[in-house]
Design a protein around this motif. Structure first.
Motif, mmCIF file in Angstrom:
data_model
loop_
_atom_site.group_PDB
_atom_site.id
_atom_site.type_symbol
_atom_site.label_atom_id
_atom_site.label_comp_id
_atom_site.label_asym_id
_atom_site.label_seq_id
_atom_site.Cartn_x
_atom_site.Cartn_y
_atom_site.Cartn_z
ATOM 1 N N GLY B 152 0.802 -1.213 0.000
ATOM 2 C CA GLY B 152 0.000 0.000 0.000
ATOM 3 C C GLY B 152 0.837 1.268 0.000
ATOM 4 N N ASP B 153 2.074 1.170 0.488
ATOM 5 C CA ASP B 153 2.967 2.335 0.434
ATOM 6 C C ASP B 153 3.165 2.761 -1.019
ATOM 7 N N ARG B 154 3.391 4.040 -1.212
ATOM 8 C CA ARG B 154 3.751 4.536 -2.532
ATOM 9 C C ARG B 154 5.265 4.536 -2.678
ATOM 10 N N LEU B 155 5.708 4.416 -3.922
ATOM 11 C CA LEU B 155 7.137 4.504 -4.234
ATOM 12 C C LEU B 155 7.380 5.846 -4.913
ATOM 13 N N ALA B 156 8.408 6.537 -4.475
ATOM 14 C CA ALA B 156 8.687 7.849 -5.056
ATOM 15 C C ALA B 156 10.189 8.062 -5.141
ATOM 16 N N VAL B 157 10.590 8.887 -6.087
ATOM 17 C CA VAL B 157 12.016 9.203 -6.232
ATOM 18 C C VAL B 157 12.210 10.713 -6.183
ATOM 19 N N THR B 158 13.346 11.122 -5.622
ATOM 20 C CA THR B 158 13.699 12.536 -5.634
ATOM 21 C C THR B 158 14.279 12.901 -6.997
ATOM 22 N N GLY B 159 14.155 14.147 -7.362
ATOM 23 C CA GLY B 159 14.829 14.662 -8.555
ATOM 24 C C GLY B 159 14.489 13.909 -9.826
ATOM 25 N N ALA B 160 15.500 13.649 -10.633
ATOM 26 C CA ALA B 160 15.280 13.040 -11.945
ATOM 27 C C ALA B 160 16.276 11.902 -12.162
ATOM 28 N N LEU B 161 15.892 10.990 -13.035
ATOM 29 C CA LEU B 161 16.681 9.766 -13.233
ATOM 30 C C LEU B 161 17.331 9.704 -14.610
ATOM 31 N N GLY B 162 18.337 8.872 -14.723
ATOM 32 C CA GLY B 162 18.965 8.616 -16.016
ATOM 33 C C GLY B 162 20.125 9.551 -16.328
ATOM 34 N N GLY B 163 20.324 10.554 -15.476
ATOM 35 C CA GLY B 163 21.386 11.520 -15.739
ATOM 36 C C GLY B 163 22.780 10.907 -15.676
ATOM 37 N N GLY B 164 22.952 9.965 -14.759
ATOM 38 C CA GLY B 164 24.255 9.305 -14.643
ATOM 39 C C GLY B 164 24.601 8.540 -15.909
ATOM 40 N N ALA B 165 23.669 7.679 -16.348
ATOM 41 C CA ALA B 165 23.915 6.886 -17.553
ATOM 42 C C ALA B 165 23.994 7.777 -18.791
ATOM 43 N N GLY B 166 23.164 8.808 -18.810
ATOM 44 C CA GLY B 166 23.175 9.726 -19.956
ATOM 45 C C GLY B 166 24.489 10.487 -20.044
ATOM 46 N N GLY B 167 24.972 10.929 -18.912
ATOM 47 C CA GLY B 167 26.233 11.656 -18.896
ATOM 48 C C GLY B 167 27.397 10.785 -19.323
ATOM 49 N N LEU B 237 12.538 12.021 -16.037
ATOM 50 C CA LEU B 237 13.784 11.922 -16.811
ATOM 51 C C LEU B 237 14.676 13.132 -16.571
ATOM 52 N N ALA B 238 15.967 12.875 -16.490
ATOM 53 C CA ALA B 238 16.920 13.967 -16.307
ATOM 54 C C ALA B 238 16.849 14.937 -17.481
ATOM 55 N N GLU B 239 17.146 16.179 -17.180
ATOM 56 C CA GLU B 239 17.107 17.242 -18.189
ATOM 57 C C GLU B 239 18.049 16.908 -19.354
ATOM 58 N N GLY B 240 17.506 16.939 -20.569
ATOM 59 C CA GLY B 240 18.328 16.708 -21.757
ATOM 60 C C GLY B 240 18.501 15.237 -22.105
ATOM 61 N N LEU B 241 17.915 14.340 -21.304
ATOM 62 C CA LEU B 241 18.173 12.909 -21.500
ATOM 63 C C LEU B 241 17.517 12.385 -22.780
ATOM 64 N N ALA B 242 16.229 12.696 -22.964
ATOM 65 C CA ALA B 242 15.520 12.209 -24.146
ATOM 66 C C ALA B 242 16.158 12.776 -25.414
#
Lengths: 317, 317
Positions: B152-167, B237-242
């Motif tokens: 029942g708990d929700r899952l949430a993330v801070t900020g944005a993802l994929g920036g590490g792999a994208g960089g 999604l991290a800024e500029g990732l797409a």
């Protein structure tokens, strides 16, 4: 590193540490949660051992595991701290099960012998290196520091010197018999934790001998703002050292060789007898090697120039 | 290493830490003596960053210094701990003053920004690698752990993802403009310490995303004995990732790429609004990405299958 978690869990978490070990939350979360003892100082230090620099690449894995922890624990010994916890960073070129098992055996055996609980670590791929962070505890009044040596204090060392340099010399000559006392000293040094605890309240300053007696004495003198008379001829030589290296090289190894991990302490003459009694209870000798002077620098001094030097009886002023 | 003491003293002890930093005896003795806060748990973790494995060998030295500390501090963030102290083991092939100065600048700047005091370390010669042990404090009731997620708990993330792999992907294509948002994310990740503190009392479980969202979610689910529905299409999604990778690769990077160092948390739906308010005060978003289920395993779920998913207003049950 692929399989990091599996590696760690297979070799480095042999049993879940309980509350007695001061571990509130053990390996397996983002961080380990420890329970420091109220009122005590936390003593922390880190040492990294790199293959080919700090130990021979082809040394037995068990000795490498033992040694990597020993050199870090030696810093806690020199503070008069009780060893409590450690973290290990293991960098290795490949995951070799037999090597890892032996390495872990050496590491864990010394953990157990010293009451140190492994509470975290990581495994990465690269040139073989082991970084060990150790944490110990000591009450504020008991900590042994480098800066407390005072003119008139005696200088003394635990155990014997030159074993580290002597063992290295033998290894480089192709003698790899680990039962040789010098190789045992070099590859499996014993951190003088019990001696450090026993010397609390007696020693005015302490350091562990990792860079060589002369270099480490220099650190004590600098921190304390004093000098020393040192009798190089009276240094306690490691078993088998003179036979292996000859007299002159043996004395040089005891004076300048590193990797001995004995303790060098200063203490008022009145406390020397008690310090010797306490260490004798641990099966360890404490040898007088010099005295602290107000005049800066280190001077050689002959044994006869120092009352009570050769036949110290415990009542020398 | 020859000159170790000089190196350390020149670059890594910029100012003597005072009692306010909880340092009773600083760098320069056998061990540092710290003053833990009574009643708090000590959170400890170590991470080693190896050149060519965890960061490009030719990355700017300042970024390497920043990053090595950031990845360790991220573990404290995930525990809800305040960062207090760190030790650094630096292994480097040669002593290059300019490189070391830049490296130290990056390391110290993040120390200062996060209230972390460097209290020890060592320098050895070898393949470039940096091991950082971090120590933080958290009161027992406040610690965020991996094992507290409940159905029942929700899952949430801070900020944005994929920036590490994208960089990393950009860097490998030869794009080395550090002002590019993805390269900034990859080379200079910001540990979410303030977010971890803000989420105490709200999150039921937390982990930092270092191995990729899916892998790190797996650690939470395993520790908590639960499963999850995850909406991969809703990942922030991290800024500029797409733009850099294309839509599909961007989503894959956000789901499986590592090195993001955002926090993944579970929390009861009733606490989501407050959590968002607190993070908004820090200028940080908190994005809903799924929910915890009693059924084990991870299942993809469409946004419309989840009430309140797309337009969360804070009052969703």
């Amino acid at each position: 590193m692929q399989g990091e978690f599996e590696l760690i869990s297979r070799f480095f978490t042999p049993m879940p540490p309980g509350p007695a070990a001061g571990v509130a939350l053990g390996v397996g979360d983002d961080a380990t949660l420890l329970v420091p003892t109220p009122g005590e100082r936390l003593a922390v230090s880190v040492d990294t051992s790199v293959a080919g620099v700090h130990f021979p690449e082809d040394a037995p894995a068990e000795a490498i595991g033992h040694r990597a922890l020993a050199v870090s624990l030696s810093d806690l010994a020199a503070m008069g701290a009780r060893a409590r916890w450690c973290l290990m960073s293991l960098t290795l070129p490949e995951a070799d099960d037999a090597w890892l098992a032996a390495f872990a055996r050496g590491f864990h055996a010394l953990c157990e012998a010293t009451g140190t609980t492994l509470v975290g670590g990581d495994v990465t791929r690269g040139q073989l290196a082991i970084g060990v962070t150790v944490m110990g505890e000591v009450s504020p009044a008991d900590a042994l520091v480098r800066g407390g040596a005072r003119p008139g204090d005696r200088l003394a060392v635990t155990g014997a010197l030159g074993g580290g340099a002597g063992g290295l010399a033998l290894w480089q000559r192709g003698i790899h018999d680990l039962d040789h006392p010098l190789l045992a000293r070099y590859l499996r040094p014993l951190p003088r934790l019990a001696a450090g605890l026993a010397l609390r309240g007696l020693a005015s300053a302490a350091i562990d001998i990792s860079d060589g007696l002369l270099a480490d004495l220099g650190h004590v003198l600098e921190a304390s703002g004093v000098g020393a008379d040192l009798n190089a001829e009276m240094l306690p030589l490691a078993e088998g050292l003179a036979e292996a290296l000859g007299d002159e090289a043996a004395r040089h190894a005891a004076l300048c060789g590193g990797d001995d991990y004995e303790l060098l302490v200063s203490l008022p003459p009145s406390r020397l007898a008690e310090a010797r009694r306490r260490l004798a209870d641990l099966g360890l000798s404490l040898s007088l090697v010099g005295r602290i002077t107000a005049e800066r620098g280190v001077r050689g001094v002959a044994a006869e120039a120092m009352p009570g030097w050769q036949h110290f009886s415990g009542d020398t002023p």
